[in-house]
Design a protein around this motif. Structure first.
Motif, PDB file in Angstrom:
ATOM      1  N   MET A  27     -13.302  28.568  50.279  1.00  0.00           N
ATOM      2  CA  MET A  27     -13.710  29.690  49.447  1.00  0.00           C
ATOM      3  C   MET A  27     -14.521  30.727  50.218  1.00  0.00           C
ATOM      4  SD  MET A  27     -14.550  28.540  45.640  1.00  0.00           S
ATOM      5  CE  MET A  27     -15.593  29.618  44.743  1.00  0.00           C
ATOM      6  N   LYS A  31     -13.359  34.556  50.583  1.00  0.00           N
ATOM      7  CA  LYS A  31     -14.205  35.668  50.129  1.00  0.00           C
ATOM      8  C   LYS A  31     -14.422  36.671  51.253  1.00  0.00           C
ATOM      9  CE  LYS A  31     -16.879  33.204  46.625  1.00  0.00           C
ATOM     10  NZ  LYS A  31     -18.216  32.724  46.246  1.00  0.00           N
ATOM     11  N   GLN A 104     -12.230  26.382  41.932  1.00  0.00           N
ATOM     12  CA  GLN A 104     -11.829  27.390  42.915  1.00  0.00           C
ATOM     13  C   GLN A 104     -10.664  28.223  42.378  1.00  0.00           C
ATOM     14  OE1 GLN A 104     -11.362  25.720  46.779  1.00  0.00           O
ATOM     15  NE2 GLN A 104     -10.517  27.581  47.651  1.00  0.00           N
ATOM     16  N   TRP A 107     -11.936  30.705  39.832  1.00  0.00           N
ATOM     17  CA  TRP A 107     -12.607  31.804  40.524  1.00  0.00           C
ATOM     18  C   TRP A 107     -11.566  32.760  41.117  1.00  0.00           C
ATOM     19  CZ3 TRP A 107     -12.096  33.213  45.632  1.00  0.00           C
ATOM     20  CH2 TRP A 107     -12.890  34.293  46.028  1.00  0.00           C
ATOM     21  N   LEU A 108     -10.565  32.201  41.769  1.00  0.00           N
ATOM     22  CA  LEU A 108      -9.539  33.022  42.413  1.00  0.00           C
ATOM     23  C   LEU A 108      -8.752  33.816  41.375  1.00  0.00           C
ATOM     24  CD1 LEU A 108      -8.264  33.790  45.083  1.00  0.00           C
ATOM     25  CD2 LEU A 108      -6.765  31.824  44.869  1.00  0.00           C
TER      26      LEU A 108
END
Length: 148
Positions: A27, A31, A104, A107-108
């Motif tokens: 991650m 980012k 994850q 979030w993505l």
């Protein structure tokens, strides 16, 4: 120092930025890559504020750079979503917990919303600086959509 159009185009293509399964699963790295890829929008805004955008050709070039950057980021986000989906499915098949992968992935998936915000901001500046450039409908829809 202002970037040349060729430098902006190369930054939008980001051919020097690798997107791989390893990047998708890290991650922090992902980012960082997205931050790098989104600098194109910041640089376009700066460039448009210091360039004579009354010339239709300059607006066309800038819009082409934006389209390239958007396509690259869309591709990378979708690629990583597929990687995470596959990894989650593999864990399910093994009866292994996949909570961190699912977090994850959520979030993505949220990065689509961030992309809409970034695009709306950039396209708003673009439209103000290139008022006679006709944006394709899909980009007008981005500008006119409410923040979700």
């Amino acid at each position: 120092m202002s970037q040349t159009t060729n430098e902006l185009a190369e930054q939008a293509r980001a051919s020097n930025v690798e997107m791989s399964e390893r990047v998708c699963l890290d991650m922090s790295h992902f980012k960082s890559v997205l931050r790098h890829l989104r600098k194109v929008d910041d640089n376009i805004i700066l460039r448009m504020n210091t360039t004579n955008t009354a010339a239709a050709g300059e607006c066309q070039i800038m819009f082409g750079v934006l389209q390239t950057a958007y396509a690259r980021r869309d591709h990378d986000i979708e690629y990583c979503l597929r990687v995470l989906d596959r990894k989650i499915d593999e864990r399910r098949a093994e009866n292994t917990p996949s909570f961190s992968l699912q977090t994850q992935r959520r979030w993505l998936d949220g990065e689509h919303g961030v992309e809409r915000i970034v695009r709306r901001r950039t396209l708003d500046v673009f439209r103000n600086r290139c008022p006679f450039f006709e944006l394709p409908k899909e980009y007008i829809d981005i500008l006119e959509s409410k923040q979700r």
